[in-house]
Design an enzyme around this catalytic site. Structure first.
Site, short mmCIF file in Angstrom:
data_model
loop_
_atom_site.label_atom_id
_atom_site.label_comp_id
_atom_site.label_asym_id
_atom_site.label_seq_id
_atom_site.Cartn_x
_atom_site.Cartn_y
_atom_site.Cartn_z
N PHE A 120 38.77 33.89 44.37
CA PHE A 120 38.39 35.31 44.21
C PHE A 120 38.45 35.84 45.82
O PHE A 120 37.82 35.15 46.72
CB PHE A 120 37.16 35.52 43.63
CG PHE A 120 36.90 37.03 43.30
CD1 PHE A 120 37.82 37.47 42.21
CD2 PHE A 120 36.10 37.65 43.95
CE1 PHE A 120 37.35 38.93 42.26
CE2 PHE A 120 35.95 39.00 43.61
CZ PHE A 120 36.61 39.60 42.93
N ASP A 166 31.72 28.49 43.26
CA ASP A 166 31.52 29.64 42.82
C ASP A 166 31.85 29.47 41.25
O ASP A 166 32.59 29.27 40.73
CB ASP A 166 32.47 30.37 43.31
CG ASP A 166 32.57 32.02 42.83
OD1 ASP A 166 32.07 32.34 41.63
OD2 ASP A 166 33.02 32.86 43.74
N TYR A 184 26.82 39.50 35.79
CA TYR A 184 27.12 40.46 35.14
C TYR A 184 28.32 40.45 34.19
O TYR A 184 28.84 41.27 33.57
CB TYR A 184 27.13 41.97 36.06
CG TYR A 184 27.98 41.78 37.25
CD1 TYR A 184 29.48 41.71 37.39
CD2 TYR A 184 27.47 41.51 38.46
CE1 TYR A 184 30.18 41.31 38.43
CE2 TYR A 184 28.10 41.61 39.61
CZ TYR A 184 29.61 41.36 39.71
OH TYR A 184 30.18 41.11 40.76
N LYS A 185 29.02 39.12 34.25
CA LYS A 185 30.01 38.96 33.45
C LYS A 185 29.74 38.28 32.14
O LYS A 185 28.93 38.92 31.30
CB LYS A 185 30.92 37.92 34.20
CG LYS A 185 31.65 38.71 35.63
CD LYS A 185 32.51 37.71 36.16
CE LYS A 185 33.09 38.30 37.65
NZ LYS A 185 33.89 39.32 37.57
N ARG A 238 44.81 40.70 31.85
CA ARG A 238 43.59 39.66 31.60
C ARG A 238 42.78 40.21 30.79
O ARG A 238 42.58 41.32 30.37
CB ARG A 238 42.59 39.82 32.92
CG ARG A 238 43.28 39.33 34.24
CD ARG A 238 42.17 38.97 35.18
NE ARG A 238 41.07 40.15 35.38
CZ ARG A 238 39.95 39.98 36.07
NH1 ARG A 238 39.85 38.69 36.60
NH2 ARG A 238 39.15 40.83 35.90
#
Lengths: 405, 405
Positions: free
Chosen positions: B124, B193, B216-217, B364
């Site tokens: 990322f 990560d 928050y995912k 996605r």
């Protein structure tokens, strides 16, 4: 000054209507607004909208339609008028300590041939702790110089100076313009910590290179609301953010492989904003648009001076004024020393006078002019007199330490 | 598989009752839970209590009575079971990028004689950006080595390796245990990560040195909820936090002049927690206590496999699967390439299928098993088929770019 005369001052107070815009518990005289500001009544509705509409219904659409993407700079533009800055000069996000790190790392890099960072042993501890960590991480022979007298500390080896405008213990206030000029004369970068200034009186960043502060004290942004960073326009093209996260990228959503800093102050944003904490702050900043900061300062001087006068009128009761007597040299806080400060403060809080205590003997009282009245000052002084005259603080309940004091 | 068969799977789903615990807009098939999770219905009440009781009424008293002081470690203990960690091993606070910085700075300091940090160009972007900033700030000859093949990248000059367990674009999933062993065999520190892992399936930090992620995912902590950092117990006494703010001090409220790190993982806390963002996360973590992560993984595999099967059953319509076909190698996300990905995704969103687009051609789709149904997958595949078969994405409205895409 009688209580009736205080009530008359309240009736004539040009800021009096702001008190109604805050939630204040019945019977509490809140003199800790220098630690955590009271809640604007507009905050719950704003937060509820962010939760029940923006998060629940818009979901990722909130990035565009609720301006989450712009929150760091939108909030920054809201802070700017409080510190004498303009649009595009302030970014909001992260905690104060993280912002100090960003600012000091950038400041050091603007003076790459110098290896000394000047701070002050009386500075708020986190300012010093963060600089210690930064210097440790930098390697390369950096050192910290603690000042007594700024003049003797400044040499051509000083890269940057970090000072608080207002001392968190005594409320003593520095002359920002004079100190900034002195630091610049030595060729160093000036970074101001405005935690105990912003919202307490009109601040002018003036020629400062960087300035920063929290937003949960006099600004009333809520517990742990995000911090702000001012970057002087002359540095915005060159200053580097070593915390180079995706939010400071020129095109965050391009997901490029290498960091390319955004134009302007946005390069000092780091990561996804803490949206819910930010919207609470936005409610407070809406209120600040209607506030005359010069009226805030005038009332602050009147309240703090009245408090000192009323408390000292009771004679020597073990209290020693720790704040400057000259209001020009004070922020919006008054501190007294008392050898039994801890139980004294517990006894005061038990009677509704909410100041706070800092070891070993400091009693701090903050005065937030937007929601404090002259009669509150009168009542607080009367209760302080009662607690001290009758030695009510000797009650053994007040000796018991709380986890956070 | 027919829609009726999907409905039967939903009826037998052991996780089906969790869907009722989320606020989901009518008509939205939300396949972006890998970006921002949906809102637990318990969140508004928890947040309202924090605002209207804790902030408004308790004010600074909330530090003790509402456990604000403990929020970083309380939330950390709530995250721990999701990643195979124990109490006292995880601290929550700051943004993901800041946490990456803390972890990588600490990792580099644990291997002071080595000067290479290994990352991955497919990682990322913020992971890479932050390491670039860290290396710039460190001086001292540090460099970044981008890996294709981890084996060839690892040498005795490598201090630390930072990798994402799940690729944010393709959803490809690494074998954490095998990679950690490989990195340790080379004498380096392994930092994971877990942004696209935590809450998507059971994670086991195993022998990892550090692990971090956002909340928050799949965790559903709310927009910009704070990030977490796991520190292996064996490093807790020695690992140093260069972001040494007051909250990581052994006695934050003693206001000592010099930094003295707290025992345990708390030394990686930095500053006053963003309380309101943290309480939203606490609502989600309360829910996770009741979730069987193995059931989450089983349903995730079933949903993602079904999605691939249904979409591909429509024949070649310009789509190319970008995710691993073997579910063992996938996270909880499926990505397809399409040369006109942007308007295709806009057209899908317009019909209620909310995935997202990453330039230049990636579509996605995230699958959050707590609130997605098999019928949602069936409906999404049907709408994708309609948009592609009828070329509905060619409508000129969908070519218009939004600020955040």
């Amino acid at each position: 000054m009688t209580r009736e005369e205080c009530a008359a001052l309240d009736a004539a107070d040009p800021l009096k209507h702001f008190r109604d815009e805050f939630a204040l518990p019945d019977g509490m005289i809140y003199l800790t607004g220098n630690s955590l500001g009271a809640m604007p009544k507009s905050a719950p509705e704003r937060i509820s909208a962010a939760v029940n509409d923006e998060w629940a219904n818009r979901l990722v659409g909130g990035w565009n339609s609720a301006r989450w993407y712009n929150q760091p700079t939108d909030l920054g533009d809201g802070i700017a008028p409080l510190i004498g800055a303009g649009p595009g000069q302030v970014v909001v996000g992260d905690s104060t300590s993280v912002v100090i790190y960003k600012a000091m790392a950038a400041a050091a890099r603007l003076r790459p041939d110098r290896r000394v960072i000047v701070s002050d042993l009386s500075n708020f501890p986190t300012d010093r702790y963060v600089v210690e960590g930064l210097v440790k991480g930098l390697g390369g022979g950096y050192e910290i110089r603690d000042i007594g007298d700024l003049g003797t500390a400044l040499g051509d080896d000083v890269a940057a100076v970090l000072l608080s405008q207002v001392d968190y213990r005594t409320g003593a206030r520095r002359d920002m313009a004079a100190v900034t000029a002195q630091v610049h004369a030595a060729g160093a970068i000036m970074v101001w910590d405005l935690c105990h200034s912003v919202g307490a009186f009109p601040v002018d960043v003036g020629d400062a290179d960087f300035a920063l502060g929290c937003t949960y004290k006099y600004v009333n942004g809520g517990p742990g609301s995000p911090a702000f960073l001012y970057v002087a326009p002359r540095h915005q093209a060159d200053a580097e953010n070593v915390l180079s996260g995706w939010y400071g990228h020129a095109e965050p959503f391009a997901f490029e492989p290498h960091f390319r800093p955004a134009e302007g102050v946005r390069r000092f944003a780091v990561s996804t904003p803490h949206v819910l904490s930010g919207v609470a702050l936005s409610a407070a900043l809406e209120m600040w648009k209607r506030v005359d900061l010069h009226a805030v300062r005038a009332k602050s001087v009147a309240l703090t001076s009245l408090f000192i006068d009323l408390v000292e009128a009771g004679g020597d009761r073990g209290l020693t004024l720790a704040s400057p007597r000259d209001p020009d040299e004070r922020g919006s806080q008054v501190s007294f020393l008392h050898p039994d400060g801890y139980p004294v403060m517990r006894a005061l809080i038990d009677r509704g006078v909410h100041g706070d205590y800092r070891a070993p003997s400091l009693l701090r009282f903050g005065f937030a002019p937007l929601y404090l009245r002259y009669v509150d000052v009168w009542d607080a002084a009367a209760l302080i007199g009662e607690v001290l005259d009758k030695e009510l603080w000797r009650d053994e309940r007040y000796a018991q330490r709380l986890a956070v004091t």
